[in-house]
Design an enzyme around this catalytic site. Structure first.
Site, PDB file in Angstrom:
ATOM      1  CD  GLU A  49      20.324   2.128  -9.324  1.00 24.08           C
ATOM      2  OE1 GLU A  49      21.132   2.989  -8.961  1.00 24.08           O
ATOM      3  OE2 GLU A  49      20.459   0.912  -9.104  1.00 24.08           O
ATOM      4  CG  HIS A  70      -1.339 -11.622   9.365  1.00 24.25           C
ATOM      5  ND1 HIS A  70      -2.469 -12.394   9.322  1.00 24.25           N
ATOM      6  CD2 HIS A  70      -0.303 -12.474   9.502  1.00 24.25           C
ATOM      7  CE1 HIS A  70      -2.140 -13.660   9.448  1.00 24.25           C
ATOM      8  NE2 HIS A  70      -0.829 -13.741   9.559  1.00 24.25           N
ATOM      9  CE  LYS A 184      25.101   8.546  -6.425  1.00 23.17           C
ATOM     10  NZ  LYS A 184      25.789   7.466  -7.168  1.00 23.17           N
TER      11      LYS A 184
END
Length: 194
Positions: A49, A70, A184
């Site tokens: 961000e 792993h 938004k």
């Protein structure tokens, strides 16, 4: 000996230098304790961000040792040279259950006889950075003597400062999020049209 060095500034300079000079734009945060798993997620959000703006930035990735060693270590050791790995280590020697000698022998792992789970993790969190160094991969370690509120607060402050300095080096504002605000606004418009 105090060298007068400011660790967040050094971390920012190394991270941005590796990204711009060597293409190591992927920043892996790899704590070796489950208790710091959410910290790694927070780090990803902070860096993404704060720095991902105007075609610039670093790509943060959370990994949790020893689980992810792993599944991801092959990539980090032998894949593209675009990763910078931060290993967070805690003292864990002697912690947890101890492996029975007969069971260790039966499994063909005599070296584990009488060792605790914490001993295994301690060995892994020492071996992985060394393996990365041996492979010529950028890695740094941060050792926490204890994991408590003060240590976590210090760790968070370090990475907030490091990210702010990295933003300055990149020439971006660490404190805005124009692309997020645009999405938004689009979502609000779509909701209004429903």
């Amino acid at each position: 000996t105090d060298t007068g060095a400011f660790a967040p500034a050094i971390g920012a300079a190394v991270s941005i230098g590796l990204a711009e000079e060597h293409g190591a734009r992927v920043q892996v945060m790899m704590p070796y304790t489950d208790r710091l798993g959410r910290f790694a997620d927070w780090y990803v959000q902070l860096v993404a961000e704060s720095l991902g703006k105007g075609g610039k930035g670093l790509t943060p990735v959370a990994a949790l040792g020893p689980v992810d060693q792993h599944s991801k270590l092959q990539l980090y050791l032998d894949g593209p040279r675009d990763h910078m790995i931060t290993v967070l280590r805690t003292g864990c020697e002697g912690a947890g259950p101890v492996v029975d000698a007969a069971l260790a022998s039966q499994a063909g792992a005599d070296y584990m006889a009488g060792r605790s789970a914490g001993d295994l993790v301690a060995a892994q969190q020492a071996a992985i950075p060394q393996a990365l160094v041996d492979a010529g991969r950028p890695v740094r370690t941060i050792d926490l003597e204890r994991l408590d509120e003060q240590a976590l607060g210090g760790l968070m402050m370090h990475f907030m400062l490091e990210t702010m300095i990295a933003a300055r080096l990149l020439g971006v504002d660490a404190f805005d999020q124009p692309a997020v605000e645009e999405s938004k606004a689009l979502a609000r418009d779509l909701l209004a049209d429903l």
